[in-house]
Design an enzyme around this catalytic site. Structure first.
Site, short mmCIF file in Angstrom:
data_model
loop_
_atom_site.label_atom_id
_atom_site.label_comp_id
_atom_site.label_asym_id
_atom_site.label_seq_id
_atom_site.Cartn_x
_atom_site.Cartn_y
_atom_site.Cartn_z
CB CYS A 89 -1.78 4.82 4.59
SG CYS A 89 -3.36 4.22 3.98
CB SER A 90 -0.83 0.78 6.63
OG SER A 90 -1.85 1.50 7.29
CB CYS A 91 -4.98 -0.25 2.29
SG CYS A 91 -5.58 1.44 2.37
CB CYS A 150 -0.92 0.04 1.22
SG CYS A 150 -1.88 1.56 1.29
#
Lengths: 214, 99
Positions: A118-120, A115
């Site tokens: 961000c951090s999906c 991702c």
């Protein structure tokens, strides 16, 4: 509750008789107490959520999905066609209602998930992302130099294997279906699932060889 | 067998911050797209901050944008918790003295 005047502060020196919360813990407490007072969140719901993510949701969920796909061709076809439904059928549903997509590794193509924003991450099947998944080096380099990143993870792919990089979003989360290791014919789903690592479902690794379980 | 995973949360406040965002989204107070954008903005300007510090900053900003609370309210409350903590002897639960 009657106000108790703060005699603890009378000395004016650095020595605190009371407790001290870190600045960040104070910010979290402030936010939480206001949200609770205003009725936007319930403390019990927060505790339940935390417990679930700490103990019940994790990469073992994804490993069971993969092991089932390795064992059951009809399930595999469903997983590749409609991953959201196929995964939900095993009881793993994303709280966020995000759309799941399964990408299958083959001798020709290896898949890698990142991702960049961000951090999906596919929480319902993998739990919360590992530290490196959230860190800038991985997020920026997975797209530019996937082969180099995989080498750092100790994964050397044949030169003629192409690498597809999938950039997760808030709406779409990817699950890599790793290749079933050779020498596992006749294994139960339960035993197969032990070969499925978290990294093999992100694409920074492959499934363990059967010997790894000995 | 696979090696043990990293701890999910390193400190309790990380877990609380995580749960608040998930809970607010579940109630429809913002969408995951909005959340991902807010978190993405903070992470882009990450600097020395940890991942969950960015997470918290994104949450503080989003609750204000969504008018769930004002910045002034939040800052006042931070000071109240600070005073409450310092007035509480070690080993006792810290409670806000709401008068």
């Amino acid at each position: 509750m009657p106000h108790d005047h703060d005699h603890d502060h009378a000395h004016g020196d650095d020595h605190h008789h009371g407790s001290e919360l870190s600045p960040i813990a104070l910010r979290v407490k402030a936010l939480e107490s206001l949200l609770v007072e205003k009725g936007y969140v319930e403390p019990e719901a927060l505790d339940t959520l935390i417990e679930t993510y700490e103990t019940k949701i994790g990469p073992r969920n994804g490993a069971r999905v993969v092991a089932k796909a390795w064992s059951d061709p009809k399930y595999k076809a469903w997983l590749l066609d409609d991953a959201t439904a196929a995964i939900a059928s095993l009881g793993y549903t994303g709280r966020q209602g995000e759309h799941m997509v399964t990408v299958e590794n083959t001798p020709e193509t290896h898949n890698l998930v990142v991702c960049t924003l961000c951090s999906c991450y596919p929480w319902s099947v993998l739990g919360l992302p590992p530290v490196w998944y959230k860190a800038p080096p991985y997020r920026s380099r997975a797209v530019i130099d996937p082969r180099g990143v995989l080498t750092e993870f100790g994964l050397m792919l044949p030169d003629d294997t192409a690498i597809s990089v999938w950039d997760s979003t808030a709406e779409i989360r990817y699950l890599v279906l790793p290749m079933r290791p050779q020498g596992t014919e006749g294994w139960s789903e339960e035993k197969l699932s032990q070969l499925v690592t978290r990294d093999s479902m992100i694409g920074t690794g492959i499934a363990l060889a059967p010997g790894a379980l000995l | 067998m696979s090696p043990p995973d990293d701890p999910v949360f390193n400190e309790p406040w990380e877990a609380q911050a995580f749960a608040m965002a998930v809970s607010l989204e579940a109630k429809g107070l913002f969408t995951w797209t909005e959340w991902a954008e807010a978190l993405g903005r903070e992470i882009k300007a990450q600097g020395e901050r940890s991942y969950y510090e960015c997470w918290l900053a994104a949450l503080e900003r989003l609750v204000e944008e969504k008018r769930l609370m004002s910045a002034a309210e939040r800052l006042t409350r931070i000071n109240e918790w600070d005073r409450a903590a310092k007035a509480t002897p070690h080993g006792q639960p810290i409670e806000l003295d709401r008068s």
